[in-house]
Design an enzyme around this catalytic site. Structure first.
Site, PDB file in Angstrom:
ATOM      1  N   SER A   1       1.919   2.198 -15.940  1.00  0.00           N
ATOM      2  CA  SER A   1       2.503   3.539 -16.074  1.00  0.00           C
ATOM      3  C   SER A   1       1.465   4.627 -15.874  1.00  0.00           C
ATOM      4  CB  SER A   1       3.127   3.715 -17.462  1.00  0.00           C
ATOM      5  OG  SER A   1       3.580   5.056 -17.584  1.00  0.00           O
TER       6      SER A   1
ATOM      7  N   GLU B   1      10.763   7.594 -21.945  1.00  0.00           N
ATOM      8  CA  GLU B   1      10.401   8.667 -20.992  1.00  0.00           C
ATOM      9  C   GLU B   1      11.641   9.504 -20.638  1.00  0.00           C
ATOM     10  OE1 GLU B   1       8.094   7.362 -17.448  1.00  0.00           O
ATOM     11  OE2 GLU B   1       9.722   8.234 -16.263  1.00  0.00           O
TER      12      GLU B   1
ATOM     13  N   LEU C   1       0.816  -1.219   0.000  1.00  0.00           N
ATOM     14  CA  LEU C   1       0.000   0.000   0.000  1.00  0.00           C
ATOM     15  C   LEU C   1       0.851   1.271   0.000  1.00  0.00           C
ATOM     16  CD1 LEU C   1      -2.865  -1.164   2.388  1.00  0.00           C
ATOM     17  CD2 LEU C   1      -3.047  -0.715  -0.065  1.00  0.00           C
TER      18      LEU C   1
ATOM     19  N   LYS D   1       7.342  -2.040 -20.679  1.00  0.00           N
ATOM     20  CA  LYS D   1       7.320  -0.940 -19.698  1.00  0.00           C
ATOM     21  C   LYS D   1       8.720  -0.338 -19.528  1.00  0.00           C
ATOM     22  CE  LYS D   1       5.825   1.738 -16.307  1.00  0.00           C
ATOM     23  NZ  LYS D   1       6.974   2.333 -15.681  1.00  0.00           N
TER      24      LYS D   1
ATOM     25  N   HIS E   1      40.574 -10.577 -38.950  1.00  0.00           N
ATOM     26  CA  HIS E   1      39.155 -10.903 -38.740  1.00  0.00           C
ATOM     27  C   HIS E   1      38.383 -11.074 -40.043  1.00  0.00           C
ATOM     28  CE1 HIS E   1      39.407 -10.556 -34.426  1.00  0.00           C
ATOM     29  NE2 HIS E   1      40.039  -9.400 -34.550  1.00  0.00           N
TER      30      HIS E   1
ATOM     31  N   GLY F   1       0.324   1.393  -4.991  1.00  0.00           N
ATOM     32  CA  GLY F   1      -0.598   0.336  -4.579  1.00  0.00           C
ATOM     33  C   GLY F   1      -1.883   0.904  -4.014  1.00  0.00           C
TER      34      GLY F   1
ATOM     35  N   HIS G   1       9.318   1.818 -22.412  1.00  0.00           N
ATOM     36  CA  HIS G   1       8.519   3.030 -22.170  1.00  0.00           C
ATOM     37  C   HIS G   1       9.320   4.003 -21.301  1.00  0.00           C
ATOM     38  CE1 HIS G   1       6.124   5.401 -19.330  1.00  0.00           C
ATOM     39  NE2 HIS G   1       5.208   5.522 -20.284  1.00  0.00           N
ATOM     40  N   ASN G   2       9.918   3.478 -20.241  1.00  0.00           N
ATOM     41  CA  ASN G   2      10.663   4.348 -19.333  1.00  0.00           C
ATOM     42  C   ASN G   2      11.928   4.903 -19.979  1.00  0.00           C
ATOM     43  OD1 ASN G   2       8.686   3.501 -17.533  1.00  0.00           O
ATOM     44  ND2 ASN G   2      10.094   3.590 -15.811  1.00  0.00           N
TER      45      ASN G   2
HETATM   46  C1  6PG Z   1       5.629   5.605 -15.064  1.00  0.00           C
HETATM   47  C2  6PG Z   1       7.003   6.018 -14.606  1.00  0.00           C
HETATM   48  C3  6PG Z   1       7.379   5.390 -13.321  1.00  0.00           C
HETATM   49  C4  6PG Z   1       8.804   5.714 -12.889  1.00  0.00           C
HETATM   50  C5  6PG Z   1       8.990   7.079 -12.402  1.00  0.00           C
HETATM   51  C6  6PG Z   1      10.406   7.390 -11.881  1.00  0.00           C
HETATM   52  O1  6PG Z   1       5.547   5.095 -16.159  1.00  0.00           O
HETATM   53  O2  6PG Z   1       4.666   5.821 -14.320  1.00  0.00           O
HETATM   54  O3  6PG Z   1       7.921   5.617 -15.569  1.00  0.00           O
HETATM   55  O4  6PG Z   1       7.250   4.024 -13.487  1.00  0.00           O
HETATM   56  O5  6PG Z   1       9.148   4.875 -11.860  1.00  0.00           O
HETATM   57  O6  6PG Z   1       8.664   7.974 -13.395  1.00  0.00           O
HETATM   58  O7  6PG Z   1      11.401   6.910 -12.692  1.00  0.00           O
HETATM   59  P1  6PG Z   1      12.920   7.364 -12.424  1.00  0.00           P
HETATM   60  O8  6PG Z   1      13.109   7.468 -10.944  1.00  0.00           O
HETATM   61  O9  6PG Z   1      13.779   6.284 -12.971  1.00  0.00           O
HETATM   62  O10 6PG Z   1      13.070   8.669 -13.101  1.00  0.00           O
END
Ligand code: 6PG
Length: 474
Positions: A131, A192, A12, A185, A452, A16, A188-189
């Site tokens: 995410s 990000e 939690l 995911k 090589h 969570g 994705h990050n």
């Molecule tokens: C998401 C984010 C999340 C991530 C934070 C912090 O998709 O909601 O990617 O999962 O944990 O944004 O990421 P960093 O601490 O690595 O910047």
């Protein structure tokens, strides 16, 4: 206790707790447990009128007993050992068709290991990437699922109900077997990180090169959010730039230390990309930029030691904010092209058969990188282009915006303003559009010092050698 909860959630913390409230909001009855049990009571207090939909459980035994069989249990705990511990503790209490779902930010290798173990034991297991931060978890995240398809199908109606919706379509997708969801995911990050770095670089040019105030930057980001760059990250960049520190009255950006943290998912993306031979140079640049940002004292010493560069643009510069916008568009597309290329390579390597257009569709809402451009990417990826920028829509957009990217990188270099992600994007473009590269020299060198072998431009075959072979050993 009668077993009447539809779902169980362990962990939690913020994510969570928000996910539990989201489930309750959607009519599900949720049993909740947390290792530190005092948190359960706090959560129940915070749940307000939704409290009646929760079954607070202080022990795992009570938690399992509260769940309707076959049980569906979500773990939302920090990645690593905190995931293995409750799995170990739960298994003896569960029946063979009870499902455990790891919804944290797991390293996909761990998910593959856990999925294999679960399969050997004949127990269902899913690894899902969630995410959207706390707000997404509460009101609709993007969900990237991996594991047994039958297990996914069993919980898909619930996951679709709590997920973000894009024009009525839930952003919840089964990506493939075992670690596929957590891998998507992770990428994705990585994207990000790159998206954020590209935006930060345009901010750096506005601040240092064009001498714009934070509020002026805010206005520009806000305007960009109406056009091709419309995205959550641009939107919040405008809001961050526009905020004022209540303690000092200064712009928030001026009181935040220029030193960024990271939990490691961007780094994982770069590591996996290297293992697969996928060039994700924009993401790598973004990860490295975060590492460098954390070395504040090193940068201070560097600035003391070397004559500080004049980081402003010449007064007669023609660089303007439209150039920055277009550079950002080109940089962003090139970064996503690398991300999708990595996903393709991983898909082949792991036989996941990742649904590329559906990945872009899943990212259209709920997640941190959500943007209007992802809808166009989903359409472009349907035709399976060799590279995203070869799809006609993006070929056209990149052709129109690339000159601005080049101008920004060249101008920034001239003014000693670091733009590592922009420069990586430009170099990637220049490399994948140059049919005659320079690796002939690399091959000559490799053959010279290590025999090589190389291919020739004028003959078939793979094992030619140069006239230097063994000569230098004589
Ligand atoms: C998401 C984010 C999340 C991530 C934070 C912090 O998709 O909601 O990617 O999962 O944990 O944004 O990421 P960093 O601490 O690595 O910047």
């Amino acid at each position: 206790m009668t077993a009447h909860a539809d779902f169980g959630l362990i962990g939690l913390g913020t994510m969570g707790a928000m996910l539990s409230l989201n489930m309750a909001d959607n009519g599900f009855r949720v049993a909740v447990h947390n290792r530190t049990t005092s948190r359960i009571a706090t959560f129940m207090d915070e749940a307000g009128e939704l409290a009646s939909r929760f079954v607070p459980c202080d022990t795992l035994e009570a938690f399992v007993a509260a769940l309707k069989p076959p049980r569906n249990i979500i773990l939302m705990v920090p990645a690593g050992a905190p995931v293995d511990d409750p799995i170990e503790a739960l298994r003896p209490l569960l029946d063979s068709n009870d499902l455990i779902i790891d919804a944290g930010n797991a390293n996909f290798h761990d998910t593959v290991r856990r999925a294999n173990k679960a399969e050997q034991d004949g127990l269902p297991f899913l690894g899902i990437g969630v995410s959207g931060g706390a707000e997404g978890a509460r009101f609709g995240p993007a969900i990237m699922g991996g594991g047994l398809k039958a297990a996914w199908d069993r919980v898909a109606p619930m996951l679709s109900a709590i997920a973000a919706q894009y024009e009525g379509q839930p952003c919840a997708t089964w990506m493939g077997q075992d670690g596929a969801g957590h891998f998507v995911k992770t990428v994705h990050n990585g994207i990000e990180y790159a998206d954020m770095q590209l935006i930060a670089e345009t901010y750096g040019i506005m601040r240092d090169g064009l001498d714009l105030s934070s509020s002026a930057c805010a206005e520009i980001f806000t305007a960009w959010n109406e056009g091709a760059l419309q995205s959550y990250l641009i939107e919040i960049s405008g809001k961050v730039a526009n905020s004022v520190d209540p303690a000092t009255g200064q712009p928030m950006l001026d009181v935040i230390l220029d030193s960024a943290g990271q939990k490691g998912t961007g780094r994982w993306t770069a590591i996996e990309a290297q293992m697969l031979g996928a060039p994700v140079t924009v993401i790598e640049a973004a990860v490295a930029a975060r590492n460098l940002s954390a070395g504040k004292s090193l940068r201070q010493e560097g600035e003391r030691l070397f004559t500080p560069a004049e980081r402003s643009l010449p007064t007669d510069t023609t660089l303007n904010t439209d150039d920055l916008r277009d550079a950002l568009i080109a940089g962003k597309i090139l970064c996503y092209a690398q991300g999708f290329d990595l996903l393709e390579k991983a898909s082949d390597d792991r036989s996941w058969n990742l649904p590329m257009p559906d990945i872009a569709k899943t990212w259209r809402e709920g997640c941190i990188i959500r943007s209007s451009m992802l809808n166009d990417m989903a359409t472009a990826l349907e035709a399976k282009p060799a590279n995203l920028i070869f799809a006609p829509y993006f070929a056209d957009l990149v052709s129109r915006t690339l000159p601005a990217l080049r101008k920004v990188v060249v101008t920034a270099a001239g003014a000693a303003i670091p733009v590592p992600a922009m420069a990586a994007a430009l170099t990637y473009f220049d490399t994948i559009t140059q049919s005659r590269g320079t690796a002939n020299m690399i091959q000559g060198q490799r053959d010279f010092f290590g025999a090589h072998g190389f291919q020739r431009t004028d003959q078939e075959g793979t094992d030619f050698h140069g006239p230097w072979l063994n000569q230098h050993l004589k």
